[in-house]
Design an enzyme around this catalytic site. Structure first.
Site, PDB file in Angstrom:
ATOM      1  N   TYR A 261      88.559  34.834  89.339  1.00 32.93           N
ATOM      2  CA  TYR A 261      89.775  33.934  89.176  1.00 32.93           C
ATOM      3  C   TYR A 261      90.374  34.274  87.759  1.00 32.93           C
ATOM      4  CZ  TYR A 261      86.203  31.490  86.516  1.00 32.93           C
ATOM      5  OH  TYR A 261      85.434  31.161  85.595  1.00 32.93           O
ATOM      6  N   HIS A 458      75.330  31.938  84.231  1.00 30.88           N
ATOM      7  CA  HIS A 458      76.695  32.580  84.128  1.00 30.88           C
ATOM      8  C   HIS A 458      77.537  31.655  84.942  1.00 30.88           C
ATOM      9  CE1 HIS A 458      76.140  33.389  88.408  1.00 30.88           C
ATOM     10  NE2 HIS A 458      76.966  34.533  88.617  1.00 30.88           N
TER      11      HIS A 458
END
EC number: 6.5.1.8
Length: 535
Positions: A261, A458
């Site tokens: 994204y 993450h």
């Protein structure tokens, strides 16, 4: 003793709650699983005595899987442990490869000195996604495993700051979303707007972000705020197959698909004022841009090529063939390491070229030069990579090959491998949330070097398969909810929006707070999205 049928008749209330929040892959015929109590949770009876609960950790004892070289562990609070217990039930009843089992399996590999998983971990190919596995290189049998890095080599995240405030872009939000969507190709198989020659592509694989600086696509100062300064040495393009090159050379500056994204965000809360100030972030409402993507088709093909080579070599016979690898210092091991570095350099350049396009889009819409808007890179981090690093093992400094697959390097203050600008605060770790939710910036800690090989989480971590998300949710509802939140969403295939819905992921706030409670990283600030661009 209780008997558990994981989809209907669990007697452990906490397990039932996990069941509601987690979704399996393809369901197979159910089997009854006898369970016992473990600190208030129901786990399979066959695992009795195999775990120890520690603060913010689940320790997997040596012997959970035959051949383990030591204990393994997963960082988790009680709510995240709920999800792990459900996976354990599936592991037994459906032969489902749970994150717990994969973390233990990795501890059987030659040369391993640590196998652990982050709070956002979930099962993946061989290694769990969210796994950190380190092998000591003074052991000649220590292996490097392509599956321990994953198919999207140097998938990573970068954060760009600005001196803009939310009100500066609010009235331009829709147009800015359109311009970003136009400038930055996204989706499966998309190609870049700027085509590089095969010769230039080889240079990108060798030089990474430096190539963009030399050719006017990136700023010199970007290099200082990028892990490895945007270029990993020992990268030989001749070790990358032509089929891999053909998949990648037209994709420099493309976002890709899946959970990749681009978000325009605003600073929502600052928890560590001094650390945020060192990053150039000083105000609530300050506009930033986050990019999450990797090495596209190039990395996928390189991973597949070298998995095939490792399997054919027959050198390593792991408990799970997906853990296949070869000794790091063997010819194939060194070839993979070099080809992997080529992909990592490509990924740095890919995110760098996307940044070039972001700066152009902001200039087009807001009619200001990027430098005037202070569009500087805060940091760029890898979270799918294997690196040679020095760590303390048995009270000695040892060179290790550290696999991070869905885990972010988070070195502490004063570490020699981080930028001078961040020596006082520690390495920034950029942690993206799920679509429509908040994201975070963390920094590394000294304790993290001891506990997690200088690693942290993450992202949020998937808890629902893509198939199940599409079955349980509607993309129309997801898109409408984004509109209600005031978020401008641009997505290449709207029918797939449900795959990336918030419900498909763990709570990113819970994940980063668990990392902070475990003292492997520290929260600096939180951001929330205004614009979301998806493939």
């Amino acid at each position: 003793m209780a008997k558990s049928r994981y989809s209907r008749k669990n007697k452990g209330k906490k397990l039932q709650r996990a069941q509601q929040n987690t979704v399996s892959t393809e369901e197979k015929p159910e089997q009854e699983v006898e369970t016992i109590d473990f600190n208030g949770f129901q786990i399979p009876k066959v695992y009795d005595g195999k775990f120890e609960r520690k603060p913010m950790e689940l320790e997997i004892k040596k012997g959970f899987v035959e051949g383990m070289n030591g204990d393994a562990k997963i960082f988790c609070n009680d709510d995240l442990l709920n999800l792990l217990t459900f996976e354990m039930i599936k592991d037994i009843s459906n032969n489902y490869p749970s994150c717990v089992r994969q973390t233990a399996n990795a501890a059987t590999l030659p040369g391993v000195v640590g196998s652990l998983a982050m709070p956002d971990a979930h099962s993946g190919y061989g290694f769990s996604i969210g796994g950190v596995v380190a092998m000591r290189l003074d052991d000649p049998e220590a292996v490097i495993c392509p599956g321990g890095v994953g198919f999207d080599i140097n998938c990573g995240v970068r954060l760009i700051r600005t001196n803009l405030q939310r009100e500066d872009i609010e009235q331009h939000k829709a147009r800015l979303a359109d311009e970003l969507f136009k400038q930055i190709p996204s989706g499966v198989g998309t190609q870049a707007q700027i085509a590089f020659s095969p010769e230039d592509f080889d240079s990108i694989m060798k030089e990474g972000l430096e190539f963009l600086v030399e050719n006017g696509y990136a700023w010199e100062e970007d290099l200082n705020h990028c892990e490895e300064h945007g270029k990993i040495a020992n990268a030989d393009p001749s070790l990358v197959s032509n089929s891999a090159k053909s998949r990648g050379y037209k994709q420099v500056g493309t976002l890709g698909s899946g959970n990749h994204y681009l978000e325009v965000q605003v600073v929502d809360e600052i928890m560590d004022v001094e650390a945020a100030k060192a990053m150039g972030i000083t105000e609530i409402g300050q506009v930033c841009i986050m990019v999450h993507c990797g090495s596209r088709g190039l990395g996928h093909q390189v991973c597949q090529d070298y998995i095939n080579l490792c399997m054919k070599s027959g050198i390593c016979n792991p408990v799970d063939k997906q853990l296949t690898g070869v000794p790091f210092n063997s010819p194939i091991g060194q070839q993979y390491y070099s080809a992997m570095n080529c992909c990592a350099n490509f990924a740095f350049a890919n995110r760098g070229m996307i940044t070039y396009r972001i700066r152009q889009a902001f200039e087009t819409v807001l009619r200001m030069k990027p430098k005037k808007m202070d569009m500087h890179l805060v940091y760029d981090v890898c979270h799918n990579i294997a690196k040679v690093e020095e760590h303390d093992v048995d009270n000695k400094k040892v060179q290790c090959i550290v696999h991070r697959k869905g885990a972010t390097r988070a070195f502490p203050p004063q570490h020699p491998d981080i930028s001078e600008d961040y020596k006082e605060i520690g390495q920034p770790a950029i942690i993206g949330g799920s679509m429509g939710t908040c994201s975070y910036v963390l920094v590394g800690t000294q304790e993290g070097m001891k506990k997690s090989f200088g690693s942290t989480c993450h992202g949020a971590g998937r808890k629902m398969s893509r198939t199940k998300a599409m079955d349980n949710l509607t993309s129309k509802d997801v898109i409408n909810r984004m509109k209600e939140m005031g978020i401008e969403l641009r997505i290449t295939d709207p029918k797939l929006a449900a795959e990336e819905a918030d419900e498909a992921y763990k709570d990113v706030t819970e994940v980063v707070e668990t990392c902070q409670a475990a003292n492997i990283s520290k929260i600096v600030l939180r951001l929330k999205p205004l614009i979301v661009i998806k493939g």
